[in-house]
Design a protein around this motif. Sequence first.
Motif, PDB file in Angstrom:
ATOM      1  N   GLU A 144      15.729  -1.911  25.201  1.00  0.00           N
ATOM      2  CA  GLU A 144      15.049  -2.853  24.309  1.00  0.00           C
ATOM      3  C   GLU A 144      13.817  -2.187  23.710  1.00  0.00           C
ATOM      4  O   GLU A 144      13.069  -1.490  24.400  1.00  0.00           O
ATOM      5  N   ASN A 193       9.395  -7.498  15.932  1.00  0.00           N
ATOM      6  CA  ASN A 193      10.849  -7.659  16.006  1.00  0.00           C
ATOM      7  C   ASN A 193      11.396  -6.951  17.240  1.00  0.00           C
ATOM      8  O   ASN A 193      11.105  -5.762  17.465  1.00  0.00           O
ATOM      9  N   THR A 240      15.128   2.194  12.810  1.00  0.00           N
ATOM     10  CA  THR A 240      13.694   1.914  12.889  1.00  0.00           C
ATOM     11  C   THR A 240      12.959   3.224  13.093  1.00  0.00           C
ATOM     12  O   THR A 240      13.293   3.996  14.002  1.00  0.00           O
ATOM     13  N   THR A 245      10.522  -2.895  20.640  1.00  0.00           N
ATOM     14  CA  THR A 245       9.828  -3.823  19.748  1.00  0.00           C
ATOM     15  C   THR A 245       9.107  -3.014  18.686  1.00  0.00           C
ATOM     16  O   THR A 245       8.474  -1.994  18.998  1.00  0.00           O
ATOM     17  N   ASP A 246       9.201  -3.462  17.429  1.00  0.00           N
ATOM     18  CA  ASP A 246       8.493  -2.734  16.365  1.00  0.00           C
ATOM     19  C   ASP A 246       7.130  -3.368  16.098  1.00  0.00           C
ATOM     20  O   ASP A 246       6.755  -4.381  16.707  1.00  0.00           O
ATOM     21  N   THR A 250      14.600  -5.566  19.394  1.00  0.00           N
ATOM     22  CA  THR A 250      16.000  -5.139  19.316  1.00  0.00           C
ATOM     23  C   THR A 250      16.467  -4.796  20.722  1.00  0.00           C
ATOM     24  O   THR A 250      15.867  -3.948  21.388  1.00  0.00           O
ATOM     25  N   GLU A 251      17.527  -5.466  21.168  1.00  0.00           N
ATOM     26  CA  GLU A 251      18.097  -5.191  22.488  1.00  0.00           C
ATOM     27  C   GLU A 251      19.485  -4.608  22.317  1.00  0.00           C
ATOM     28  O   GLU A 251      20.357  -5.209  21.686  1.00  0.00           O
ATOM     29  N   LEU A 252      19.692  -3.424  22.897  1.00  0.00           N
ATOM     30  CA  LEU A 252      20.972  -2.733  22.820  1.00  0.00           C
ATOM     31  C   LEU A 252      21.699  -2.853  24.148  1.00  0.00           C
ATOM     32  O   LEU A 252      21.107  -2.631  25.214  1.00  0.00           O
ATOM     33  N   ILE A 254      24.437  -4.712  19.570  1.00  0.00           N
ATOM     34  CA  ILE A 254      23.096  -5.281  19.557  1.00  0.00           C
ATOM     35  C   ILE A 254      23.191  -6.726  20.020  1.00  0.00           C
ATOM     36  O   ILE A 254      24.053  -7.477  19.561  1.00  0.00           O
ATOM     37  N   THR A 268      20.959   1.296  14.777  1.00  0.00           N
ATOM     38  CA  THR A 268      19.530   0.976  14.638  1.00  0.00           C
ATOM     39  C   THR A 268      18.952   1.895  13.584  1.00  0.00           C
ATOM     40  O   THR A 268      19.400   3.032  13.413  1.00  0.00           O
ATOM     41  N   SER A 279      24.607  -9.938  18.159  1.00  0.00           N
ATOM     42  CA  SER A 279      25.555  -9.530  17.130  1.00  0.00           C
ATOM     43  C   SER A 279      26.963  -9.537  17.703  1.00  0.00           C
ATOM     44  O   SER A 279      27.158  -9.489  18.922  1.00  0.00           O
TER      45      SER A 279
END
Length: 302
Positions: free
Chosen positions: A126, A133, A50, A128-129, A135-137, A151, A48, A154
Amino acid sequence: MRKKNRGVLILVIVLVLLLAVYFGLRAWNASQEEKAEAEQEAATVHVTDTAAEDIVSLKFNVGNGDLEFSKEDDKWYYTPDKDFPLQQSYPEDMAEAAGSITADRELTDGDSLDAYGLDDPAYTVEYTDAEGNVTELLFGDMTGDDYYVMISGSDTVYTVSSSVIDALNYSLEDMAQLDDYPSIGSGNLVKEVITQNGETTTYDSEDEDQAEDIAAVAGGLGAVTLSEAADYSVEDEDLDMYGLDEESRITVEATYTQDDEEQLLTLYIGNEDGNGNRYVMLNDSRIVYLISDEICDNILNN
């Protein structure tokens, strides 16, 4: 005289050359360090990437229950209860950890997800930006001191240091910002006024006949530690559950000196909890604390 001047000139020239060599070496070393850092950064695999300040929400469960935080106007809140007294450093550090995960290894031509425990992840994180967006890890099994991570959405599997989970591994209670409590003792307690059932009792340090009483109540006030809470954001309609509604509670107003100025501490004392404690609140706080019966008895001079 000419020889002396020539010697000085030679020394100046040597000094200039030495300075030039010194600053040249500094510049070369700095450029080499920058080059090494750039090469290291280029070789780093970012899972990640961010910036923490761009993350506006976090959601995860790493063994301390489901936790969710959101940021509004640069302030973090516990999403299910915005009145919870959240210590800001925790979600800030968590956003930093989740948004800047680097991999120890990137696995290529790996096995199926169940081989890494990623078909049924141990943890999910998880965020959120600001652009929305998500992103879940997914964190699977451990390999040594690392987790298998991918992710969501992916196909790439990484190994990631367990320190990422460590940075999130706090209970909600750990993250509570509790109230400050002053230092009070017989040396700085000026007066204590207790109001109970419409009756008022006053202990005044200027009254020599009350010296023992002042020492007793000062000992109780000085023994208070705000470390255990029964409710972190009590609603007005729930105060009666703790005996802390206006009709039931005992009000203690303690005047004390701090830095040569008089200060006022207001404590509300409620019911017993059945385990050797009483419910206590500070004025203007929404946190209900648990204080031992013995300390409360000393404060009330019982």
